[in-house]
Design an enzyme around this catalytic site. Sequence first.
Site, PDB file in Angstrom:
ATOM      1  N   ASP A 101       0.522  -1.029   0.082  1.00  0.00           N
ATOM      2  CA  ASP A 101      -0.004   0.160  -0.207  1.00  0.00           C
ATOM      3  C   ASP A 101       0.614   1.106  -0.131  1.00  0.00           C
ATOM      4  O   ASP A 101       1.890   1.023  -0.036  1.00  0.00           O
ATOM      5  CB  ASP A 101      -0.568   0.321   1.496  1.00  0.00           C
ATOM      6  CG  ASP A 101      -2.089   1.015   1.176  1.00  0.00           C
ATOM      7  OD1 ASP A 101      -1.926   1.759   0.227  1.00  0.00           O
ATOM      8  OD2 ASP A 101      -2.171   1.708   2.365  1.00  0.00           O
ATOM      9  N   ASP A 142      -8.795   3.609  -2.192  1.00  0.00           N
ATOM     10  CA  ASP A 142      -9.574   3.627  -1.036  1.00  0.00           C
ATOM     11  C   ASP A 142     -11.606   4.970  -1.705  1.00  0.00           C
ATOM     12  O   ASP A 142     -11.484   5.451  -1.688  1.00  0.00           O
ATOM     13  CB  ASP A 142      -9.337   5.282  -0.706  1.00  0.00           C
ATOM     14  CG  ASP A 142      -8.232   4.582   0.845  1.00  0.00           C
ATOM     15  OD1 ASP A 142      -8.024   3.082   0.173  1.00  0.00           O
ATOM     16  OD2 ASP A 142      -7.586   5.275   1.016  1.00  0.00           O
ATOM     17  N   GLU A 194       2.479   4.828  -3.905  1.00  0.00           N
ATOM     18  CA  GLU A 194       2.498   5.428  -5.054  1.00  0.00           C
ATOM     19  C   GLU A 194       4.143   6.620  -5.437  1.00  0.00           C
ATOM     20  O   GLU A 194       4.421   6.799  -6.686  1.00  0.00           O
ATOM     21  CB  GLU A 194       1.352   6.219  -5.293  1.00  0.00           C
ATOM     22  CG  GLU A 194       0.376   5.720  -4.903  1.00  0.00           C
ATOM     23  CD  GLU A 194      -0.127   5.427  -3.879  1.00  0.00           C
ATOM     24  OE1 GLU A 194       0.537   5.244  -2.984  1.00  0.00           O
ATOM     25  OE2 GLU A 194      -0.521   4.215  -4.184  1.00  0.00           O
TER      26      GLU A 194
END
Length: 740
Positions: free
Chosen positions: A332, A425, A335
């Site tokens: 997670d 999300d 990025e």
Amino acid sequence: MLRLRARARSRQGTARATLTTPAAKFSLNRRTGGWVLHDAGGLEVFRCTTTDFTGSASEFALRLAEGESIFGLGESSGPFNKRGLIREFWNADVLGHASCIHPGLKNLYVSIPFALSLREGRAGGLFWHNPGRQIWDIGCTEPEEFRLRAATGALDVYLFLGPTPADVVARFTELTGRIPLPPRWALGYHQSRYGYANREELEQIAREFRRRKIPCDALHLDIHHMDGHRVFTFGRSFPRPREMLARLARHGFKAVAIVDPGVKADPQFGVLKRGRARRAFVKTRDGRRDFVGKVWPGKSLFPDFLNPSVRHWWAQEQAAFQKLGLAGIWNDMNEPALFDTPGKTLPDACEHLNPDFQAVAEPNQPSQVRSNRTSHAALHNLYGSAMAEASHDGALLAAPDRRPFVLTRSGYAGIQRHAAVWTGDNSSSWEHLAESIPMLLNLSLSGVAFCGADVGGFLGDCTGELLTRWTQLAAFTPFFRNHANIDSRRQEPWAFGPRTEALCRDAITLRYQMLPYLECLFAEARRTGAPIMRPLLWHHPNDPAAVVCDDQFLLGESLLVAPILRPGARARSVYLPRGLWFDFWSGGLYEGGQHIIAEAVAEHIPVFVRAGAAIPTGTPRQSLSGERDTTVNLHVWPHGRSQLVWHEDDGESLGYQRGQFSTRQVECVDRGTVRELVLGQAEGSFPSQTLAWRVILRCVRRNYRVWVNGERVPAEFDPTLGICLFEVPNRPVAMVVRWR
Ligand code: GLC
């Protein structure tokens, strides 16, 4: 496939260059940088009008044909057809990304600069291989122009010929890679929450699933399991993790732990010390100091996954952690997401040392690549994929013959080789439920066959009805995980009372029954790149109503799923493509090529089966660990023909990569009064565990006489269910089953 690598525009030599192959003709105008690609029939696939280089940027413009639609583009919110929109490729952490909340949202966690164009039923594909920032204006500013621009890096473009979407995606995934087969348990139901706070809570969740007889294979550990958010650790709330994980495993639960890239800047922390000793972290712009930024652990350093030796180190760290008994890793914030930098990610000027991706410098941008150092700006979109690759390698180091399971939020083209992708999300809203369909379809068309959205929605409070409808939809998506945020209300299937619980149980149970069919589709995705969850246009590119359809999808070729996307809805309009379709639940027969109104009782969403389909199913079970079924149900619908490649393997090891699997062609043919099921000869070296096929002829009105390779076998007719049932022993030889 054709690869174009352009540097600067040349103004010398002959104006035109042409390349002709049996499949296509490509002509380049050297003066304008324009080019055109025609297929073998002389039809235009793409026409580029200009190519330009300014400073470190490059750009080119394509002419959009009348009625041309553009799909793919990896992960994005908003409409299914991207024509008329601007899309930016720059991986970012975006909370609650539904287009109704962020109407102009241009970028998300995954960047795949790949477009599938559809012109009058003919498909073509384009991929600009450049992990720096790109902006695509797809007929937004100029309705007939598709302008593609990259801020840095090379103009390195691949063109793919169709004519079908399947041809284009097969070629694109030949280039970028296809999914490996996941472990079978990963196809089951996953339960997650940010976060199960301690061992007692997690074990209680596991007990509830078994007590309530809701099938479940995986429990996810969000950041609460860590010791002060230190990666690869278990904190005091999760004592004796090895014993805890073994216990869960005994009850058929696999554990998947979250691993974020940020390594806590704690000088005593082993991972930090070892990383520093290896110069493993992303550097500031001078290339010497480690960049420090804030994320969950507070001040953190960021492993430079673009460097293969750093990936190797990370894989070792992860392997030691995984050996505690973790079956999967959840990447997670990769990025990477940062809390306090202006762009909420690593600054553009950060330096990567010795990356194994060559961000080719244009002659007019010499500062971008200096020997073995590359700016983050040029590689940004690769960071998440590179982390997933390290995680995949780590899983293999921990257990060399076990199939890795890695789930990632961020990625670039080719991410499917290393991880499944979930869409980050989202929120607990009906709008977001609806948007999950075009999002997953475009991801699927972009090569990411193993994908899913947080079931029930991540942000905000779900309701019983929303959870039910979402679970009923997601039971047919490749990745199936319920996940919710820390301050959302509880979202486990039983959190909304007995009625919702029963409805969710039924939907999850159906998923488990569908497992044999899903396994065949995963194997097909690995073989050909075909998505598991497909837009209707995949099989019906010439049907305009099918092409625009973004609120239904196909699971493989034979199942059409039309989810309920509004509260209180008890019916919906469903488009059935040409051909005959059966209502999966009632057996009602419909002529395709039209919209129908389908009833949607609370118990299930509308699902249709293509006439002639053969769908293998299994017995419902609480978890997929354990033996395979020895009898496979094969449901066969009348009036049509179909083909399926039956696939069987051990579901766990990498043996399938060494040929240890068993396949056979399953073909249904309608010969008027006689129907035939042809089971091709079994191939591959895996000893099939299937002892018998229980063939279930659906939607029939009488008993049939049945022959297997000319020998009569008894059949049973159930008039109430409208089925005829018989068994065929599974022998590896080719078998022809006839009934009349
Ligand atoms: C991010 C993830 C979410 C996770 C949370 C805490 O928001 O997208 O899935 O639960 O971080 O780790």
